[in-house]
Scaffold this motif. Sequence first.
Motif, PDB file in Angstrom:
ATOM      1  N   GLU A 158       0.829  -1.205   0.000  1.00 25.78           N
ATOM      2  CA  GLU A 158       0.000   0.000   0.000  1.00 25.78           C
ATOM      3  C   GLU A 158       0.868   1.262   0.000  1.00 25.78           C
ATOM      4  N   ILE A 159       1.932   1.247   0.818  1.00 22.92           N
ATOM      5  CA  ILE A 159       2.829   2.403   0.864  1.00 22.92           C
ATOM      6  C   ILE A 159       3.502   2.612  -0.480  1.00 22.92           C
ATOM      7  N   ASN A 160       3.935   1.511  -1.082  1.00 25.02           N
ATOM      8  CA  ASN A 160       4.586   1.608  -2.382  1.00 25.02           C
ATOM      9  C   ASN A 160       3.629   2.158  -3.428  1.00 25.02           C
ATOM     10  N   THR A 161       2.399   1.734  -3.387  1.00 26.22           N
ATOM     11  CA  THR A 161       1.409   2.219  -4.344  1.00 26.22           C
ATOM     12  C   THR A 161       1.157   3.713  -4.158  1.00 26.22           C
ATOM     13  N   ALA A 162       1.043   4.141  -2.900  1.00 25.33           N
ATOM     14  CA  ALA A 162       0.813   5.570  -2.628  1.00 25.33           C
ATOM     15  C   ALA A 162       1.988   6.419  -3.089  1.00 25.33           C
ATOM     16  N   GLU A 163       3.211   5.956  -2.889  1.00 22.27           N
ATOM     17  CA  GLU A 163       4.388   6.710  -3.310  1.00 22.27           C
ATOM     18  C   GLU A 163       4.461   6.820  -4.833  1.00 22.27           C
ATOM     19  N   ARG A 164       4.139   5.762  -5.501  1.00 25.05           N
ATOM     20  CA  ARG A 164       4.164   5.795  -6.960  1.00 25.05           C
ATOM     21  C   ARG A 164       3.108   6.752  -7.508  1.00 25.05           C
ATOM     22  N   GLN A 165       1.951   6.789  -6.843  1.00 31.13           N
ATOM     23  CA  GLN A 165       0.915   7.731  -7.287  1.00 31.13           C
ATOM     24  C   GLN A 165       1.342   9.183  -7.039  1.00 31.13           C
ATOM     25  N   ARG A 166       2.072   9.419  -5.925  1.00 33.77           N
ATOM     26  CA  ARG A 166       2.512  10.791  -5.608  1.00 33.77           C
ATOM     27  C   ARG A 166       3.521  11.302  -6.635  1.00 33.77           C
ATOM     28  N   LEU A 167       4.398  10.425  -7.101  1.00 28.85           N
ATOM     29  CA  LEU A 167       5.444  10.817  -8.045  1.00 28.85           C
ATOM     30  C   LEU A 167       5.039  10.628  -9.506  1.00 28.85           C
ATOM     31  N   ALA A 168       3.781  10.307  -9.710  1.00 27.77           N
ATOM     32  CA  ALA A 168       3.364  10.033 -11.084  1.00 27.77           C
ATOM     33  C   ALA A 168       3.458  11.270 -11.962  1.00 27.77           C
ATOM     34  N   ASN A 169       3.215  12.467 -11.390  1.00 23.60           N
ATOM     35  CA  ASN A 169       3.226  13.699 -12.188  1.00 23.60           C
ATOM     36  C   ASN A 169       4.582  14.403 -12.195  1.00 23.60           C
ATOM     37  N   VAL A 170       5.565  13.852 -11.501  1.00 26.79           N
ATOM     38  CA  VAL A 170       6.904  14.450 -11.453  1.00 26.79           C
ATOM     39  C   VAL A 170       7.715  13.922 -12.628  1.00 26.79           C
ATOM     40  N   HIS A 171       8.442  14.803 -13.284  1.00 25.26           N
ATOM     41  CA  HIS A 171       9.237  14.419 -14.436  1.00 25.26           C
ATOM     42  C   HIS A 171      10.370  13.480 -13.991  1.00 25.26           C
ATOM     43  N   PRO A 172      10.646  12.429 -14.726  1.00 20.38           N
ATOM     44  CA  PRO A 172      11.686  11.479 -14.318  1.00 20.38           C
ATOM     45  C   PRO A 172      13.051  12.114 -14.140  1.00 20.38           C
ATOM     46  N   ASP A 173      13.365  13.209 -14.895  1.00 21.17           N
ATOM     47  CA  ASP A 173      14.681  13.828 -14.747  1.00 21.17           C
ATOM     48  C   ASP A 173      14.838  14.533 -13.410  1.00 21.17           C
ATOM     49  N   ALA A 174      13.721  14.927 -12.818  1.00 20.03           N
ATOM     50  CA  ALA A 174      13.783  15.641 -11.535  1.00 20.03           C
ATOM     51  C   ALA A 174      14.173  14.701 -10.407  1.00 20.03           C
ATOM     52  N   ILE A 175      13.803  13.448 -10.514  1.00 16.29           N
ATOM     53  CA  ILE A 175      14.142  12.437  -9.480  1.00 16.29           C
ATOM     54  C   ILE A 175      14.742  11.224 -10.198  1.00 16.29           C
ATOM     55  N   PRO A 176      15.964  11.325 -10.661  1.00  7.61           N
ATOM     56  CA  PRO A 176      16.547  10.238 -11.442  1.00  7.61           C
ATOM     57  C   PRO A 176      16.620   8.932 -10.646  1.00  7.61           C
ATOM     58  N   GLY A 177      16.124   7.818 -11.277  1.00  7.05           N
ATOM     59  CA  GLY A 177      16.173   6.476 -10.671  1.00  7.05           C
ATOM     60  C   GLY A 177      15.097   6.179  -9.668  1.00  7.05           C
ATOM     61  N   GLN A 178      14.320   7.191  -9.234  1.00  4.73           N
ATOM     62  CA  GLN A 178      13.313   6.946  -8.190  1.00  4.73           C
ATOM     63  C   GLN A 178      12.193   6.041  -8.699  1.00  4.73           C
ATOM     64  N   HIS A 179      11.725   6.293  -9.920  1.00  5.15           N
ATOM     65  CA  HIS A 179      10.649   5.451 -10.472  1.00  5.15           C
ATOM     66  C   HIS A 179      11.112   3.987 -10.612  1.00  5.15           C
ATOM     67  N   ARG A 180      12.369   3.836 -11.062  1.00  5.70           N
ATOM     68  CA  ARG A 180      12.860   2.470 -11.234  1.00  5.70           C
ATOM     69  C   ARG A 180      12.984   1.757  -9.884  1.00  5.70           C
ATOM     70  N   THR A 181      13.395   2.495  -8.887  1.00  5.51           N
ATOM     71  CA  THR A 181      13.512   1.890  -7.545  1.00  5.51           C
ATOM     72  C   THR A 181      12.153   1.448  -7.020  1.00  5.51           C
ATOM     73  N   LEU A 182      11.136   2.283  -7.206  1.00  7.40           N
ATOM     74  CA  LEU A 182       9.785   1.930  -6.734  1.00  7.40           C
ATOM     75  C   LEU A 182       9.233   0.713  -7.494  1.00  7.40           C
ATOM     76  N   GLU A 183       9.533   0.638  -8.790  1.00  7.99           N
ATOM     77  CA  GLU A 183       9.060  -0.508  -9.572  1.00  7.99           C
ATOM     78  C   GLU A 183       9.710  -1.794  -9.078  1.00  7.99           C
ATOM     79  N   TYR A 184      11.003  -1.726  -8.837  1.00  6.40           N
ATOM     80  CA  TYR A 184      11.711  -2.903  -8.344  1.00  6.40           C
ATOM     81  C   TYR A 184      11.219  -3.312  -6.958  1.00  6.40           C
ATOM     82  N   GLU A 185      10.968  -2.339  -6.112  1.00  2.00           N
ATOM     83  CA  GLU A 185      10.446  -2.622  -4.774  1.00  2.00           C
ATOM     84  C   GLU A 185       9.064  -3.276  -4.849  1.00  2.00           C
ATOM     85  N   ARG A 186       8.218  -2.808  -5.765  1.00  2.00           N
ATOM     86  CA  ARG A 186       6.877  -3.389  -5.911  1.00  2.00           C
ATOM     87  C   ARG A 186       6.972  -4.838  -6.384  1.00  2.00           C
TER      88      ARG A 186
END
Length: 472
Positions: A158-186
């Motif tokens: 649930e926490i992972n899902t909420a975090e991914r939804q929060r960062l969904a509108n943030v550009h990937p360049d602003a947080i490099p690697g964060q999306h990939r880390t959340l995907e791997y964690e899920r």
Amino acid sequence: MTKTSRKLFHTAIAFVLGGCLTIGTVYVLPSTIFERFLSHHHDDCDADCDHDHVFQGPSLEIALSPTAARNIGLNDSTITTIEVVDFYRSLTFPAVIVERPGFSTITMPSPVSGVISRIYHETGVAVEPGEPLFDILLNQQELVRTQTEFLALLRQREINTAERQRLANVHPDAIPGQHRTLEYERFQIDSEIAVQRSVLLLQGLGESDITDSLEQNGTIVRNITVYAPPFVREDNVASKAHVDDGEEHFFTIDELYVTVGRNVNVGDSLCRLFDYCKLAIKGKVFATNERFLVHALASGSRVTAAFEGGGSREIVEGLYLRSIDNRIDPTRGTLFGYVDLQNRFTVHEVNGETNPRRYVQWHFKPGQRGELSIEHEPLLNCIVLPVDAVARDLQEFSVFEWVGMEDDRKIWRKTPVHVLYQTRDVVVIANDGSLHPGDKVATRGASFILAALDAMNQRSVGGLELEACDHD
């Protein structure tokens, strides 16, 4: 001879002649007069009576009233039309209905450790597959710990899902690697949840317990319910009479091994269920007849079972031999052959209670004795009738044809037949012209009809003149 002697001799002769004359007068004359009287009376009878005093022989036909027919069980349903068919001689041997080892008896084990908190049914009650049997209060620490870990993994997802939804509108360049880390964690969380789900199923929880309590409500399961096992449908059966026909299925609770409040461990027996939907017939054959069984098994010869009960004889057809024992009893010189048997039942319920009970009465029961017959020798172009259709008088066998009506009475004609073969259930008659296809014969009460016909003929012979002329 002196004069006196001659006189006595002549007197004796005269006395003897006189006696003879007297006897002739007494016996001969009345007899002549009586014969002349009878002759004159018979002439008068011939003039008055319109019949001939000639014996015509016994009658072959008799008319039965509807009441007499009902008394011997003869009605439209017990009148059959003659057909020419092929019949097979059979080998008949005793048999008994038995349970199928590994299938007819089911022991329900406890899937978890705990305390029995509820028993849903008592002994003798019928239950359907999937119906609840017991409730068990869990006291297994390992199962409680596994549930806790499973809930923790659900929370992490649930926490992972909420975090991914929060960062969904943030550009990937602003947080490099964060999306990939959340995907791997899920991916890791989902993998661990799948593993923990499998562990919970192995520890005794059901799919509904995991889905409803843990995943939807987020609560630890404290009680589990033990259900009746599912019905496994069989396709590889030996007899058509053993194929599942899609009807409802029931188990019968034979014995309870636990009581409310008793502590049980994993694998402890809770109860024993009987599944009598399918049984087997175990036939005992002398070893000298083994070749008949082997031939029947190889060629798929038809097998017929017969059971006594309720004052009648029940015939089950369409059976086939399933297997033969490879061991001969050295004492009795016998071996066993097995036939599958599809059972049927009737259900009745006891209503008016908070927990209605349902009971099943099985038609065939283990221990019920009967006979098995295996076909082995053909009799071609013959007539097959029930045993009650043929009457025997010394060495003569007869059936009774329906030849017409007299008012409301059916007229039956006695027809002698040649019997080729007979069992306890049927008689095989030669197709020699005594009966023809399309003739209608009585299949019940032939012996009673024969007795009535003989009695009628005896009355006719004994009282012919008295009935016709009304004189002695």
